[in-house]
Design a protein around this motif. Structure first.
Motif, PDB file in Angstrom:
ATOM      1  N   UNK A  83       0.828  -1.213   0.000  1.00 55.53           N
ATOM      2  CA  UNK A  83       0.000   0.000   0.000  1.00 55.53           C
ATOM      3  C   UNK A  83       0.859   1.259   0.000  1.00 55.53           C
ATOM      4  N   UNK A  84       1.934   1.257   0.792  1.00 53.32           N
ATOM      5  CA  UNK A  84       2.821   2.418   0.815  1.00 53.32           C
ATOM      6  C   UNK A  84       3.472   2.650  -0.547  1.00 53.32           C
ATOM      7  N   UNK A  85       3.799   1.554  -1.241  1.00 54.73           N
ATOM      8  CA  UNK A  85       4.431   1.658  -2.554  1.00 54.73           C
ATOM      9  C   UNK A  85       3.421   1.933  -3.666  1.00 54.73           C
ATOM     10  N   UNK A  86       2.136   1.814  -3.326  1.00 52.84           N
ATOM     11  CA  UNK A  86       1.043   2.055  -4.278  1.00 52.84           C
ATOM     12  C   UNK A  86       1.104   1.109  -5.471  1.00 52.84           C
ATOM     13  N   UNK A  87       1.415  -0.164  -5.174  1.00 50.36           N
ATOM     14  CA  UNK A  87       1.453  -1.172  -6.229  1.00 50.36           C
ATOM     15  C   UNK A  87       0.210  -2.060  -6.135  1.00 50.36           C
ATOM     16  N   UNK A  88      -0.134  -2.665  -7.267  1.00 46.19           N
ATOM     17  CA  UNK A  88      -1.174  -3.687  -7.269  1.00 46.19           C
ATOM     18  C   UNK A  88      -0.667  -4.898  -6.490  1.00 46.19           C
TER      19      UNK A  88
END
Length: 264
Positions: A83-88
């Motif tokens: 979530x912090x990296x904003x990845x799927x």
């Protein structure tokens, strides 16, 4: 112990070197991005951060693959990293896969090592299922220390397309992660592969990572003898010999399966 920490300039060079490596591997394969397993540990957390810096979040797909022995804390940390990296990312329970294997071969039930390695191999199968479907590469999350002593599952977490942090000792992994802004509570948390309940890396290895890194750097990767390494690091020669033994016995894990030489 030996001071293996990087300078600020070296940290920047390592970050740039590894991110370029990731880009080069993806480009060479004609891939559309990468897949990696996220465990909540520092190795996969750093690898995820480097992958996002190299490719952008849209080209990184994380897999959180809990088993019954996985702690809620580590799985929560794995999702937090994604979530912090904003990845799927996807969360896929692997225990049904392991259960099906034990149904097929119940004799292995209760064998910590066999079942633990089956969990690692189930994760590898899922990594490649997603990677093949999405035309991505599978990024490994193994470091130099664990590779040297064979502390990984053959055809499990060792089954990957490349090892971005494979040139870093464990202490250097933590240092580079902190440099890249990974929160201290993730950098400093106890390392565990969670292949069975209450397992920790250092307990299983029987040696602390600081000591292991120092022995590897001076004796396995470096020029010093067993006796000279023991004197320099102020450890028993038996400890150095044990690391040497782990390195030699795990050679088959670091190399392609052998075949006989062609007959002339």
């Amino acid at each position: 112990m030996l001071d293996l920490r990087f300078s600020e300039r070296e940290l920047a060079r390592q970050r740039d070197h590894i991110t370029q490596f990731i880009r080069d591997r993806v480009d060479a394969a004609g891939a559309d991005g990468v897949v990696l397993g996220l465990s909540g540990g520092i190795d996969s957390t750093l690898t995820g951060n480097l992958a996002v810096e190299a490719l952008g979040p849209e080209d990184v797909h994380g897999l959180v693959l809990p088993a019954t022995v996985s702690s809620d804390g580590n799985m929560s940390d794995a999702e937090r990293v994604a979530q912090d990296l904003e990845i799927t990312y996807d969360v896929i329970e692997i225990e049904p896969i392991v259960d099906s294997l034990l149904t097929a071969y119940p004799e292995a039930e209760g064998d910590h090592e066999a079942v633990g390695n089956a969990r690692a191999r189930a994760r590898a199968v899922l990594n490649y299922l997603v990677a093949n479907h999405e035309n991505r590469l599978v990024l490994g999350t193994g470091n130099r220390s664990e590779a040297a002593v064979g502390y990984f599952t053959k055809y499990g977490d060792g089954a990957v397309d490349c090892h971005p942090i494979g040139n870093l000792y464990k202490g250097q992994v933590r240092q580079l992660a902190r440099y890249m802004g990974v929160p201290d509570e993730l950098v400093d948390k106890t390392a565990t592969a969670e292949l069975w309940a209450d397992q920790t890396d250092e307990d299983e290895l029987g040696i602390g990572y600081d000591t292991l890194d120092s022995i590897l750097a001076t004796h396995i990767d470096g020029p010093l003898s067993v006796a000279a390494t023991a004197r320099l690091l102020e450890v028993d020669e038996a400890t150095v010999e044990r690391v040497r033994g782990m390195y030699e016995r795990s050679d088959h894990k670091r190399n392609a399966p052998p075949a006989p030489e062609p007959l002339g």
